[in-house]
Design a protein around this motif. Structure first.
Motif, PDB file in Angstrom:
ATOM      1  N   GLN A  86       1.161  -1.537   0.281  1.00  0.00           N
ATOM      2  CA  GLN A  86       0.000  -0.196   0.223  1.00  0.00           C
ATOM      3  C   GLN A  86       0.328   1.187  -0.013  1.00  0.00           C
ATOM      4  O   GLN A  86       0.483   2.225  -0.497  1.00  0.00           O
ATOM      5  N   LYS A  87       1.525   0.807   0.647  1.00  0.00           N
ATOM      6  CA  LYS A  87       2.910   2.208   0.931  1.00  0.00           C
ATOM      7  C   LYS A  87       3.681   2.386  -0.445  1.00  0.00           C
ATOM      8  O   LYS A  87       4.127   3.638  -0.827  1.00  0.00           O
ATOM      9  N   TYR A  88       4.297   1.816  -0.957  1.00  0.00           N
ATOM     10  CA  TYR A  88       5.319   1.807  -2.153  1.00  0.00           C
ATOM     11  C   TYR A  88       5.184   1.005  -3.226  1.00  0.00           C
ATOM     12  O   TYR A  88       5.874   0.654  -4.086  1.00  0.00           O
ATOM     13  N   LYS A  89       4.081  -0.032  -3.437  1.00  0.00           N
ATOM     14  CA  LYS A  89       3.327   0.183  -4.538  1.00  0.00           C
ATOM     15  C   LYS A  89       4.540  -1.123  -5.357  1.00  0.00           C
ATOM     16  O   LYS A  89       4.813  -0.974  -7.145  1.00  0.00           O
ATOM     17  N   TYR A  90       5.046  -1.747  -4.778  1.00  0.00           N
ATOM     18  CA  TYR A  90       6.731  -1.951  -5.444  1.00  0.00           C
ATOM     19  C   TYR A  90       6.233  -3.686  -4.982  1.00  0.00           C
ATOM     20  O   TYR A  90       5.316  -4.173  -5.482  1.00  0.00           O
ATOM     21  N   ASN A  91       7.262  -4.548  -6.372  1.00  0.00           N
ATOM     22  CA  ASN A  91       6.863  -6.041  -6.423  1.00  0.00           C
ATOM     23  C   ASN A  91       6.139  -6.632  -5.865  1.00  0.00           C
ATOM     24  O   ASN A  91       6.819  -6.735  -4.016  1.00  0.00           O
ATOM     25  N   ILE A  92       5.146  -7.012  -5.066  1.00  0.00           N
ATOM     26  CA  ILE A  92       4.131  -7.905  -4.425  1.00  0.00           C
ATOM     27  C   ILE A  92       5.808  -9.223  -4.111  1.00  0.00           C
ATOM     28  O   ILE A  92       5.386  -9.545  -2.920  1.00  0.00           O
ATOM     29  N   VAL A  93       6.245  -9.767  -4.976  1.00  0.00           N
ATOM     30  CA  VAL A  93       6.620 -11.087  -4.583  1.00  0.00           C
ATOM     31  C   VAL A  93       7.851 -10.679  -3.926  1.00  0.00           C
ATOM     32  O   VAL A  93       8.503 -11.467  -2.841  1.00  0.00           O
ATOM     33  N   ILE A  94       8.821  -9.911  -4.315  1.00  0.00           N
ATOM     34  CA  ILE A  94       9.636  -9.480  -3.449  1.00  0.00           C
ATOM     35  C   ILE A  94       9.373  -9.195  -2.614  1.00  0.00           C
ATOM     36  O   ILE A  94       9.776  -9.153  -0.324  1.00  0.00           O
ATOM     37  N   LEU A  95       8.273  -8.215  -1.935  1.00  0.00           N
ATOM     38  CA  LEU A  95       7.839  -7.539  -0.764  1.00  0.00           C
ATOM     39  C   LEU A  95       7.534  -9.262  -0.029  1.00  0.00           C
ATOM     40  O   LEU A  95       8.007  -9.535   1.211  1.00  0.00           O
ATOM     41  N   ASP A  96       6.981 -10.394  -0.237  1.00  0.00           N
ATOM     42  CA  ASP A  96       6.038 -11.016   0.367  1.00  0.00           C
ATOM     43  C   ASP A  96       7.487 -12.115   0.457  1.00  0.00           C
ATOM     44  O   ASP A  96       8.149 -12.540   1.660  1.00  0.00           O
ATOM     45  N   TYR A  97       8.914 -12.142  -0.493  1.00  0.00           N
ATOM     46  CA  TYR A  97       9.789 -12.415   0.414  1.00  0.00           C
ATOM     47  C   TYR A  97      11.056 -12.456   1.271  1.00  0.00           C
ATOM     48  O   TYR A  97      10.881 -12.749   2.109  1.00  0.00           O
ATOM     49  N   PHE A  98      11.139 -11.014   1.373  1.00  0.00           N
ATOM     50  CA  PHE A  98      11.536  -9.985   2.052  1.00  0.00           C
ATOM     51  C   PHE A  98      10.818 -10.401   4.030  1.00  0.00           C
ATOM     52  O   PHE A  98      11.454 -10.308   4.646  1.00  0.00           O
ATOM     53  N   TYR A  99       9.662 -10.623   3.477  1.00  0.00           N
ATOM     54  CA  TYR A  99       8.563 -10.593   5.375  1.00  0.00           C
ATOM     55  C   TYR A  99       8.913 -12.226   5.539  1.00  0.00           C
ATOM     56  O   TYR A  99       9.604 -12.432   6.566  1.00  0.00           O
ATOM     57  N   TRP A 100       9.802 -13.298   4.805  1.00  0.00           N
ATOM     58  CA  TRP A 100       9.986 -14.355   5.351  1.00  0.00           C
ATOM     59  C   TRP A 100      10.824 -14.993   5.246  1.00  0.00           C
ATOM     60  O   TRP A 100      10.756 -14.927   6.469  1.00  0.00           O
TER      61      TRP A 100
END
Length: 256
Positions: free
Chosen positions: A92-106
């Motif tokens: 919501q804040k960065y509108k970045y690639n959701i796959v990369i965001l999910d990878y960093f979460y895990w």
């Protein structure tokens, strides 16, 4: 369109996404004993992008309810709900690639949480906890990758009312490349998992058959001994009775 109609429309979509996400977890893919691939987070990620963070979190909670029945504890539900919260807020804040965001979460949150839950709360050994954490990471990133690929396809349909997102050749190549790698790597893992499961089931069946045969032979031996003992005791009792009768008879004739 009035606010009420917008609310009703969004509420209907949340219910629909929640049912689909729950079904995605229900139709899980078993790999080993107690190790399953679930697919509810595909719909969760779609809900985050299409409906918003709040709706995505609700969908994640509903989908996670089935994991309580599947694994008998709330820790997987907590991990995948945190995934929706963190990835949703970052997206919501960065509108970045959701796959990369999910990878960093895990890597930074999901794996440490899983290690803590499974080693400290459930008391599993550390190697098993690491295996489960890696499995959840693979599961979560793979589902997000599928969701991102599906979104890219949907964005190509100009008649669909979806949030605007810039589609680049780089994102298309990146998602396609990762999806190919994950799919190629997943096929032998799934095949090996089913093979190991079938092997373990055959070994367990053979062990149970041996134990049941041993128990059957043991019970038969015990019953035979009991029967012989019963027969022996009956003979003794008959002989005692005959002896008593003989003694009483002799006593009778002696007395007369």
């Amino acid at each position: 369109m009035s606010r009420l109609s917008v609310f009703n429309s969004k509420f209907t979509h949340v219910i629909l996404f929640s049912l689909l996400a729950y079904a995605g977890n229900y139709f899980s893919l078993p790999l080993f004993f107690g190790v399953d691939f679930i697919f509810g987070s595909i719909v969760v990620m779609l809900a985050i992008v299409v409906l918003g963070v709040g709706s995505g979190i609700i969908v994640a909670l509903v989908a996670g309810l089935y994991t309580l029945n599947l694994w008998g504890h709330p820790y997987a539900m907590i991990g995948f709900t945190f995934e929706a919260i963190v990835v949703g807020l970052l997206y919501q804040k960065y509108k970045y690639n959701i796959v990369i965001l999910d990878y960093f979460y895990w890597i930074f949150i999901g794996v440490p949480l899983a290690l803590y839950f499974y080693s400290q709360q459930l008391g599993l050994n550390f190697d098993t906890a690491i295996f489960i954490a890696l499995k959840q990471t693979l599961n979560g990133v793979f589902n997000t990758l599928l969701a991102a690929s599906l979104l890219l396809l949907l964005y190509l349909k100009s008649n669909l009312n979806l949030p605007k997102q810039k589609i680049t050749l780089q994102s298309l190549i990146f998602n396609t490349f990762l999806l190919t790698i994950f799919t190629t790597a997943a096929i032998p893992v799934i095949y090996d998992g089913y093979s190991q499961r079938e092997k373990k089931e055959k070994e367990l069946y053979a062990t149970l058959e041996r134990e049941s045969q041993y128990l059957q032979n043991y019970l038969q031996m015990v019953n035979t001994k009991d029967l012989q003992s019963l027969q022996f005791n009956s003979i003794i009792q008959i002989e005692d009775k005959n002896s008593t009768l003989f003694t009483n008879k002799n006593k009778y004739f002696d007395d007369n």
